[in-house]
Enzyme design. Sequence first.
Site, short mmCIF file in Angstrom:
data_model
loop_
_atom_site.label_atom_id
_atom_site.label_comp_id
_atom_site.label_asym_id
_atom_site.label_seq_id
_atom_site.Cartn_x
_atom_site.Cartn_y
_atom_site.Cartn_z
NE ARG A 46 -2.94 1.13 -2.12
CZ ARG A 46 -3.81 0.16 -2.01
NH1 ARG A 46 -3.64 -0.94 -3.13
NH2 ARG A 46 -5.22 0.13 -1.17
CG ASP A 58 -3.85 2.80 0.84
OD1 ASP A 58 -2.76 3.37 0.08
OD2 ASP A 58 -5.01 2.26 0.88
NE ARG A 82 -2.70 -0.99 3.47
CZ ARG A 82 -2.48 -1.90 4.40
NH1 ARG A 82 -2.78 -3.34 3.83
NH2 ARG A 82 -2.14 -1.59 5.54
#
Length: 213
Positions: free
Chosen positions: A144, A142, A110
């Site tokens: 991303r 996370d 991630r």
Amino acid sequence: MNNNGEQQTATAGSARIFDHIVSSLLPTRHGEFRIHVYQPVGETVEHVAIVKGDLKDQERVLVRVHSECLTGDVLGSMRCDCGEQLDAALAKISSAGQGVVVYLRGHEGRGIGLANKIRAYQLQDQGRDTVEANLDLGLPVDIRDYQVAAHILSDLGIKSICLMTNNPRKMMKLAEYGVNVIERVPVLTAHTPHNISYLRTKQEKLGHMLDFE
């Protein structure tokens, strides 16, 4: 899009965003695809689009935006469901006769990278879940980003997509970058003793749409 392997540059207004480096036929166990390599300007990472059919000006194109996962995609790790989701997406696109997998490099763990992901695995071996492990390491849960995926889908000429995902955040982020997501297609894989805790954590803490019945 130039399909004969010549490099092209995509722009937003006057600003260069990424280069379309090369493309080629890609026969796989799921049938024949065409693979396109993209590279964001100023970066060394290379992303790919694995395409079936002519997608230009098409609506409701079946799309999987897949984050790189060496352990799952390549080594067949059962600690996650990544490899199974990638395989299922390619099979579904092949069956439909049209679609694309946008494979995003640099998304390992991630976004925390391979070494940190394995450090998080060590903590999970000691009883922490996938979210707690990242936080214990002082890392984000996370990080991303899906902007490059949105640019790739635009470069392919796609008008609207049916997104294969269990992750509502991915749908939201792509929409924020201008992708017309008109339907979510679940990507449900078999639960195993190795990944059930991981999947439950994604459902309970990250809001993933999973079915444990």
